[in-house]
Design an enzyme around this catalytic site. Structure first.
Site, PDB file in Angstrom:
ATOM      1  N   ASP A  13       0.810  -1.228   0.000  1.00  0.00           N
ATOM      2  CA  ASP A  13       0.000   0.000   0.000  1.00  0.00           C
ATOM      3  C   ASP A  13       0.840   1.273   0.000  1.00  0.00           C
ATOM      4  OD1 ASP A  13      -2.167  -1.720   0.149  1.00  0.00           O
ATOM      5  OD2 ASP A  13      -2.240  -1.635   2.333  1.00  0.00           O
ATOM      6  N   LYS A  16       1.735   2.189  -5.132  1.00  0.00           N
ATOM      7  CA  LYS A  16       2.241   1.649  -6.401  1.00  0.00           C
ATOM      8  C   LYS A  16       1.303   1.971  -7.564  1.00  0.00           C
ATOM      9  CE  LYS A  16       2.288  -2.380  -4.389  1.00  0.00           C
ATOM     10  NZ  LYS A  16       2.073  -2.025  -2.976  1.00  0.00           N
ATOM     11  N   GLY A  40      -4.586  -4.198  -3.776  1.00  0.00           N
ATOM     12  CA  GLY A  40      -5.560  -3.148  -4.082  1.00  0.00           C
ATOM     13  C   GLY A  40      -4.762  -1.922  -4.476  1.00  0.00           C
ATOM     14  N   HIS A  41      -4.745  -1.601  -5.755  1.00  0.00           N
ATOM     15  CA  HIS A  41      -3.931  -0.488  -6.256  1.00  0.00           C
ATOM     16  C   HIS A  41      -4.851   0.660  -6.657  1.00  0.00           C
ATOM     17  CE1 HIS A  41      -0.396  -3.421  -7.281  1.00  0.00           C
ATOM     18  NE2 HIS A  41      -0.713  -3.387  -6.001  1.00  0.00           N
ATOM     19  N   GLN A 224       2.021  -5.953  -3.288  1.00  0.00           N
ATOM     20  CA  GLN A 224       2.496  -6.074  -1.906  1.00  0.00           C
ATOM     21  C   GLN A 224       3.800  -5.284  -1.725  1.00  0.00           C
ATOM     22  OE1 GLN A 224       1.374  -9.422  -3.424  1.00  0.00           O
ATOM     23  NE2 GLN A 224      -0.540  -8.510  -2.838  1.00  0.00           N
TER      24      GLN A 224
END
Ligand code: GDP
Ligand code: IMO
Ligand code: MG
Length: 423
Positions: A13, A16, A40-41, A224
């Site tokens: 988080d 990215k 989750g991007h 990650q």
């Protein structure tokens, strides 16, 4: 052309998604190499927020190919939801989204196994996102998995049944109370597989080799962060893939001597979601402020992220393991208003001061040693140029550069694409 990498250096988080989106205009191909829908991007532009889980973060650019590499694990159900969201936003993904035949599939029973495994662990649970990541990579390394390329074979449903039946036996073995309706889950799964099959499957390593020969520019997007790496992270509180630079080699088929820039991305402080040690974690008002101002809630699970000061011991370790060539610092804006900032520059470990990340970093083994730095008051979110940034902010950045011995070339001062400053 060499392949560039973008890697999260903390517990994920870091931002990215935002930075890949910002960098995409420089690249012909964006390629995800590991992880799956546990990621989750988040991307923000034109007043809208988008969250991607499996699809690479270059998908909103018209000219760029987005590749889901062999190292990724795909849940067709979540993938379909992502595609539906793209359609709603009028993104024509069909012409620019490619999927490796060697990527593994997350089955409904992988998700159930994840839930059963976590439930059986009680207080020792990993805090998994419960997306089936661990069980799917276990089947991959156990040589039982089902791959995207299998969907092109006539007998793939037989393979599916054999594996799902075995999983059901394993779920019983855990002896925990997991309620599920597999028939319902399978209906959803097979429907989503149909959608997946309408996309282009490729032999991605051959495709990338050809692209490199043709001089195409390629950015490998990590998911990650280094401290969640299966080998180098805070095991067992990690994910099940190689999140570090080597993962791009195995997850795309890129040779180690073909890697160019390794962009390392980190937050100006630290967050972690899920269980596991976190030496600089704060349980006071400062931590609460970081969480509130930084809006630190998981993009995949919505869970509150734990917050703490920047940990340079851990960050240096990540820089070394990945061979980082330039750094990108995110969320500096969140620290505006702190009178004094703390940065962990060493650990007190069993009565001795050490500068490296040891085997045990639980609170009973490690106490952070802090250097204090003067904070800044100004709101950074509207700033667009280096010379607008406050002196104390620049001092903070320069201190980190000196400690890490790598330039910080970009600072991010807000979630939007435009809130990005080159140094
Ligand atoms: P990723 O998993 O590394 O892509 O990061 P996430 O999307 O899970 O989490 C990063 C969060 O911070 C998202 O909500 C972003 O919109 C937000 N974000 C990214 N960069 C900045 C920044 O510089 N400042 C602030 N305030 N928010 C940011
Ligand atoms: P992005 O790509 C933050 C964490 C989970 C849990 C551990 C194992 O958005 O940075 P898993 O679902 O893999 O079994 O969970 O890893 N985790 C993440 N934390 N960002 C992520 O991805 C994460 N993906 C997994 O919270 O502690
Ligand atoms: Mg995330």
């Amino acid at each position: 052309m060499a392949v560039d990498l973008l890697l999260g250096l903390q517990w994920g988080d870091e931002g990215k998604g935002k930075i890949v989106d910002v960098l995409t205009s420089k690249y012909d191909i964006i390629a995800r190499f590991q992880g799956g829908p546990n990621a989750g991007h988040t991307l923000e532009f034109d007043g809208q927020k988008h969250v991607l889980h499996t699809i690479p973060s270059g998908i909103f650019h018209d000219e760029t190919i987005n590749l889901v590499g062999n190292g990724v694990v795909i849940d067709p159900v979540i993938f379909k939801k992502e595609l539906d969201n793209l359609s709603k936003n009028n993104v024509d993904y069909k012409s620019k989204l490619l999927i490796s035949r060697k990527a593994h599939l997350i089955l409904p029973t992988h998700r159930l196994l994840d839930a059963a495994s976590e439930a059986s662990k009680g207080k020792a649970k990993i805090g998994s996102t419960l997306k089936g990541i661990g069980p799917t990579y276990m089947d991959k390394t156990g040589r039982n998995g089902i791959r995207v390329g299998d969907l092109e074979l006539e007998n793939w449903k037989e393979k599916y049944r054999t594996l799902a039946d075995k999983h059901e036996k394993m779920i019983k073995f855990y002896d925990v109370d997991i309620q599920y309706d597999l028939a319902e889950l399978e209906k959803e799964f097979f429907n989503a597989v149909k959608t997946l099959k309408s996309l282009t499957f490729i032999d991605s390593e051959a495709y990338l080799h050809e692209a490199q020969k043709e001089g195409k520019t390629i950015l490998a997007e990590g998911a990650q962060g280094s401290l969640l790496d299966i080998d180098f992270g805070t095991y067992p509180f990690v994910t099940s893939s190689t999140t570090t630079a080597a993962g791009a080699c195995t997850g795309l088929g890129v040779a180690p001597n073909k890697i160019g820039e390794a962009y390392g991305i980190f937050k100006a402080y630290t967050t972690r979601v899920g269980s596991g040690p976190f030496p600089t974690e704060l349980f006071d008002e400062d931590g609460e402020t970081m969480g509130r101002v930084g809006n630190e809630f998981g993009a995949t699970t919505g869970r509150a992220r734990r917050c703490g000061w920047l940990d340079l011991v851990a960050l240096k370790y990540a820089v070394q393991v990945n061979g980082i060539t330039q750094l990108i610092m995110m969320k500096g804006d969140v620290l505006s208003g702190f009178k004094t900032l703390k940065v962990c520059t060493a650990y007190n470990y069993k009565g001795k001061e050490i500068q490296h990340l040891p085997y045990n970093i639980e609170a009973e083994n490690v106490t952070p040693v802090y250097t204090e730095i003067k904070g800044w008051a100004a709101d950074l979110t509207g700033m667009t140029k280096v010379d607008e940034l406050p002196k104390e902010f620049n001092d903070y950045v320069e201190f980190l550069e000196k400690e890490l011995e790598i330039p910080i070339k970009v600072v991010s001062v807000g979630p939007d694409r435009t809130q990005t400053i080159q140094r």
